[in-house]
Scaffold this active site. Structure first.
Site, PDB file in Angstrom:
ATOM      1  N   LYS A   1      69.951  -4.080  59.857  1.00 49.48           N
ATOM      2  CA  LYS A   1      70.012  -4.426  58.431  1.00 49.48           C
ATOM      3  C   LYS A   1      70.938  -3.455  57.717  1.00 49.48           C
ATOM      4  O   LYS A   1      70.528  -2.391  57.243  1.00 49.48           O
ATOM      5  CB  LYS A   1      68.614  -4.380  57.819  1.00 49.48           C
ATOM      6  CG  LYS A   1      68.506  -5.184  56.526  1.00 49.48           C
ATOM      7  CD  LYS A   1      68.708  -6.667  56.782  1.00 49.48           C
ATOM      8  CE  LYS A   1      68.571  -7.484  55.517  1.00 49.48           C
ATOM      9  NZ  LYS A   1      68.863  -8.898  55.742  1.00 49.48           N
TER      10      LYS A   1
ATOM     11  N   SER B   1      69.620 -14.142  56.173  1.00 47.18           N
ATOM     12  CA  SER B   1      68.548 -13.397  55.528  1.00 47.18           C
ATOM     13  C   SER B   1      67.701 -14.359  54.705  1.00 47.18           C
ATOM     14  O   SER B   1      67.098 -15.280  55.242  1.00 47.18           O
ATOM     15  CB  SER B   1      69.132 -12.252  54.702  1.00 47.18           C
ATOM     16  OG  SER B   1      68.192 -11.208  54.564  1.00 47.18           O
TER      17      SER B   1
END
Length: 590
Positions: free
Chosen positions: A193, A392
């Site tokens: 991430k 996401s």
């Protein structure tokens, strides 16, 4: 005397305000009259000499561009939408009146998935036997990718073609914030991430560099294969050219390498096109633009009966109160969930195609939309069609669908979450500012930005982030019929292309929006149906005025900072992001 001037200036101000209101009202009324006279529902009949579709793709291309109610009054071109571009090419293929396409390949601002889709549509157009001629003073890499499909690629004698390969760059703010005494507390789940890295590192982490290299190479391989096939080159040959810095080579060198066919000025290209289209040499080349071509299509007035609804989720996912911070950018808010709820109750709609083009955003808002997708799925078949990016939070809202269809160059995955809290203790020290607090309970001052976070506060927030990641995994696992461990292995914030996601089970098949509609019809077991395009904007006048104000703000900033305003946009984004974020870390540069 003082009272007189006060009343005088107040009166003047009142006159200005009243005049402004009257002018605005007049514009709105005129726009309405223009719209009634120049409605998109009115079929366009080509005039004599209009035998060529000019496909000018300069500027940003959105999934569905909002109609400009003042365009006819202000002589402005409407924003291009992907839907209209594809429709215009189809119309040009089927129309006996249109003889070919004049492709302005200078610059195309959209993702690689959309470029690939437009290119495939142009390739399909060529099956009609009609011509495609491309010209630009200078080709960007994205523009050349589309232009390479043309029968003839022309370049201005003093022009250039950019074909350098792909890169991804990020500005890291850690050093800047350290200098001014600002520190970010980072909370995340996901090794890959990378969205938080600019606030905690000075360069890409090894994991982030690995994932960027992976999906970047996947996209570049697809581009080079397409260019090589169209220009009768080899993939190795295209890569060799990319390593030579062609934008600084002479026109003769570009021709020698096979990237273009001839060097011509724009008037010479128009003469060539007139000859191909059978237009007299002494006549001016008159072309049809995208909006006119769309109005040439045969209208399907069928409003009753069975329908497949197409609804587009485009932009960052944010809460309604935060959407105004994004100016003229497309956003997805909780209101999108309301639109899905309406479709659930619409008895005419038997299936829904959810077009997703989003890098994600607010985890809370993503959850609300996911819930409506799940509820809708109980009554109707729902198919997701992924555009440039569905990552996401964009993947979060897609994962519950019956089927997920992506483009091979779609950016997807990035299953991970993060949260960031700035603290200004160091800045307060530099300014000799002090604070004090009186409280009743342990966490009463949680979120106090004037001091560093306590250990117990950090533990509490990290636990909250981890719990939300577990929910994200659960949603994906349930939607994709996998275990949470299986999703976690391919999650951790890792970004994939649509092509890569097929083998991982995150995507079912490769295809475009039309293919998704066909799949939805098959799943719903319907044959005779019409397409219902769902408009998510209920106030076009307000939306347009808001967009114009955003354009003005962007123009002022761009004038001050130049074309590269990524740093400004990144810093601007910091102030409106709140809560848990499920957001794509970066963009691929073209």
């Amino acid at each position: 005397m003082k009272q007189f001037f006060k009343m005088f200036f107040a009166s003047i101000l009142g006159v200005f305000i009243a005049t402004g209101c009257l002018v605005l009202l007049g514009i709105v009324m005129l726009a309405g009259m223009v719209a009634s006279l120049d409605s998109s529902s009115t079929a366009y009949i080509p005039k004599a000499g209009e035998k060529v579709l000019k496909l000018s793709l300069a500027g940003a291309i959105s999934e569905t561009a909002p109609s400009n109610p003042f365009g006819a009054l202000l002589s402005q071109n409407e924003s291009l939408s992907l839907k209209d571009i594809l429709t215009a090419i189809d119309v040009a293929k089927e129309s006996d009146h249109i003889k070919g396409i004049y492709l302005d390949g200078s610059a195309v601002s959209t993702g690689w998935a959309n470029r690939d889709l437009i290119r495939r549509k142009l390739l399909d157009f060529k099956q009609s036997g009609k011509f495609i001629v491309a010209y630009a003073d200078n080709y960007t890499q994205g523009g050349y990718y589309l232009a390479s499909i043309a029968d003839k690629v022309f370049l201005n004698p003093q022009g250039a073609i950019i074909l350098n390969g792909l890169s991804s760059s990020v500005t890291f703010y850690r050093g800047l914030f350290k200098k001014i005494g600002v520190e970010y507390e980072i909370f995340k789940v996901g090794t890959y991430k990378g969205a938080v890295e600019p606030f905690m590192l000075d360069k890409f982490s090894d994991a982030n560099r690995e994932q960027i290299s992976s999906y970047q190479q996947s996209i570049w391989d697809n581009l080079t294969e397409d260019i090589a096939a169209s220009r009768n080159l080899t993939v190795d040959g295209v890569n060799a050219i990319a390593n030579e810095g062609m934008q600084y080579q002479t026109g003769a060198k570009i021709i020698e390498k096979g990237l273009a066919d001839e060097l011509k000025y724009s008037d010479e290209v128009e003469d060539y096109i007139k000859e191909l289209a059978g237009i007299d040499a002494d006549k001016k080349l008159k072309t049809i633009d995208v909006s006119k071509a769309v109005r040439m299509q045969k209208q399907d007035w069928k409003k009753n009966g069975t329908q497949i609804a197409v609804i587009c989720a485009e932009g960052e996912i944010v809460s309604s109160e935060m959407s105004s911070y994004l100016g003229n950018s497309a956003v997805i808010t909780e209101k999108f969930a309301d639109e899905l709820a309406k479709l659930k109750k619409d008895d005419k709609v038997k299936a829904v195609v959810l077009r997703v083009n989003s890098p994600g955003g607010s985890g809370f808002v993503s959850e609300q939309i996911w819930k409506q997708v799940r509820d809708l799925k109980k009554d109707k078949k729902i198919v997701v069609s992924m555009g440039n990016v569905a990552a996401s939070g964009g993947y979060y809202i897609a994962c519950a669908a019956d089927r997920i269809i992506a483009e091979k160059n779609t950016i997807t995955g990035s299953i991970g979450v993060f949260g960031m809290i700035p603290t200004f203790g160091g800045l307060y020290d530099k300014l000799d500012l002090t604070t004090d607090v009186v409280k009743t309970n342990t966490f009463a001052d949680f979120g106090d930005l004037e001091r560093p976070m306590r250990t117990d506060e950090k533990a509490l927030l990290q636990s909250y982030i981890e719990n939300f990641y577990d929910v994200f995994l659960t949603r994906c696992a349930d939607g994709r019929s996998k275990s949470k461990d299986e999703i976690d292995k391919i999650g951790q914030g890792r970004v994939w292309t649509g092509e890569q996601a097929i083998g991982l089970g995150l995507v079912d098949e490769i295809g475009d929006l039309d293919h998704a509609i066909k799949v939805a019809a098959e799943l719903a077991e319907i044959e005779d149906y019409s397409i219902k395009t769902v408009e998510t904007s209920t106030d076009p006048i307000s939306e347009y005025l808001k967009k114009q104000m955003g354009d003005i703000r962007s123009s002022i900033v761009r004038e001050a900072l130049g074309e590269d305003i990524r740093l400004f946009n990144s810093l601007k984004a910091i102030k409106y992001r709140r809560g848990v974020q499920a957001l794509l870390p970066l963009e691929v540069e073209y």
